[in-house]
Each structure stands twice: as structure tokens, then as C-alpha cells.
Enzyme design. Structure first.
Site, PDB file in Angstrom:
ATOM      1  N   CYS A 155      55.673   7.321  74.085  1.00 60.66           N
ATOM      2  CA  CYS A 155      54.740   6.210  74.262  1.00 60.66           C
ATOM      3  C   CYS A 155      55.532   4.914  74.410  1.00 60.66           C
ATOM      4  O   CYS A 155      56.446   4.650  73.617  1.00 60.66           O
ATOM      5  CB  CYS A 155      53.800   6.129  73.060  1.00 60.66           C
ATOM      6  SG  CYS A 155      52.588   4.802  73.176  1.00 60.66           S
TER       7      CYS A 155
ATOM      8  N   GLU B 269      46.259   8.036  77.314  1.00 54.29           N
ATOM      9  CA  GLU B 269      45.885   6.656  77.649  1.00 54.29           C
ATOM     10  C   GLU B 269      44.467   6.325  77.191  1.00 54.29           C
ATOM     11  O   GLU B 269      44.207   5.204  76.733  1.00 54.29           O
ATOM     12  CB  GLU B 269      46.057   6.394  79.147  1.00 54.29           C
ATOM     13  CG  GLU B 269      47.472   6.598  79.686  1.00 54.29           C
ATOM     14  CD  GLU B 269      48.568   5.872  78.915  1.00 54.29           C
ATOM     15  OE1 GLU B 269      48.293   4.831  78.289  1.00 54.29           O
ATOM     16  OE2 GLU B 269      49.718   6.352  78.937  1.00 54.29           O
TER      17      GLU B 269
END
Length: 160
Positions: free
Chosen positions: A91, A134
Site C-alpha cells: 500500500c 482501493e
């Protein structure tokens, strides 16, 4: 356009729940372009608007085998899930950290595209994982939320 600042864990703004977009205009298009610039600059494959301190339901994705063009999802909703798979995820908001996360193998997602047209996308493998990751950002959820409290505590101490 410009590269935006990516919020880093443990910044509380990463926990903000994004608001749906009712009007797609030049302002939204500029945000999307800046998000792509930021994602490419950081060598990412996906980015949610909340990661750049914009609390709107926008996701951009690219550089995935299943895609032959950049993907924009506005107000995305997963309408169907099936199967399970695990993959090492990273991430941009938690640099230099990866964890194996279990997610749905196949999903169907509805959203608006860059032009405001409603789309329905059935996908699996890496693209499915990326979309789920996401969308988690849009609801204030991070990949560390899938891990044990002990792992979270260690990561929090490392990033402070």
C-alpha cells in the site's frame, strides 16, 4: 498536472469515509489526472482519493495485466463476490510493508467512468484484488485492519 502528497499510516485522515460524487466536471477530471500522476510517480498500481486527502469516491488503477488502459471508478460498489484468494499486498500509504490478505477471488463492480457513464465490470485475479483494496480505502479501511492487533501495534510503532 501535479503529484499529490500521499497520506501515510497512522494519519487519521486515512480513516475518513469518502463521499459519493454527484457531478463529474472539470474539477473532478483534474483530481483524476493528478491521482494518475501521483500513482505513476510512486510506482503504484492503484490509488484511492482518500489516500491523497480528497474524501471523494474515486479510484484510479493501471499497470495490471488484465487492463489495456487506465481505469477510473467513481462511486464504485461491489455487487457480487465469489471465491477466496490470498495475495501479498502492499500500500502506498504504508510504505515498505506487505502482508498476505484474503479477499474475494471474483467480483462484479458497478461505477461511473471518467465520462460519467455507468459501467459494470466483472473481474478476477489481480484487478479484483486491487479494486477491493482501493474500495477499502474509500470506507476508511486499511490492509492492516485484516491483521492481528499485535502486528498492527508493531507497524504503528515502526511508522511513528
Amino acid at each position: 498536472m501535479s503529484v499529490l502528497k500521499i497520506l501515510k499510516y497512522p494519519d487519521d485522515r486515512l480513516r475518513i469515509i469518502a463521499k459519493p460524487i454527484s457531478k463529474i466536471d472539470t474539477k473532478i477530471h483534474n483530481i483524476i489526472i493528478n491521482m494518475f500522476d501521483t500513482m505513476y510517480y510512486e510506482n503504484g498500481i492503484g490509488l484511492a482519493a482518500t489516500q491523497v486527502n480528497i474524501p471523494l469516491q474515486i479510484i484510479v488503477i493501471d499497470k495490471i495485466e488484465e487492463l489495456n488502459h487506465p481505469l477510473v471508478l467513481i462511486n464504485p460498489k461491489i455487487t457480487k463476490r465469489s471465491g477466496l484468494t490470498s495475495i501479498q499486498e502492499g500500500c502506498l500509504s504504508i510504505p515498505n510493508y506487505q502482508a498476505e490478505i484474503s479477499r474475494s477471488k471474483k467480483i462484479t463492480v458497478t461505477a461511473l467512468n471518467y465520462f460519467g457513464k455507468r459501467i459494470k465490470l466483472k473481474t478476477s485475479s489481480t484487478l479484483s484484488i486491487c479494486i477491493q483494496h482501493e474500495i477499502d480505502h474509500l470506507i476508511g479501511k486499511l490492509l492492516i485492519d485484516y491483521l492481528s492487533n499485535l502486528t498492527n501495534l508493531k507497524l504503528l510503532k515502526k511508522n511513528k
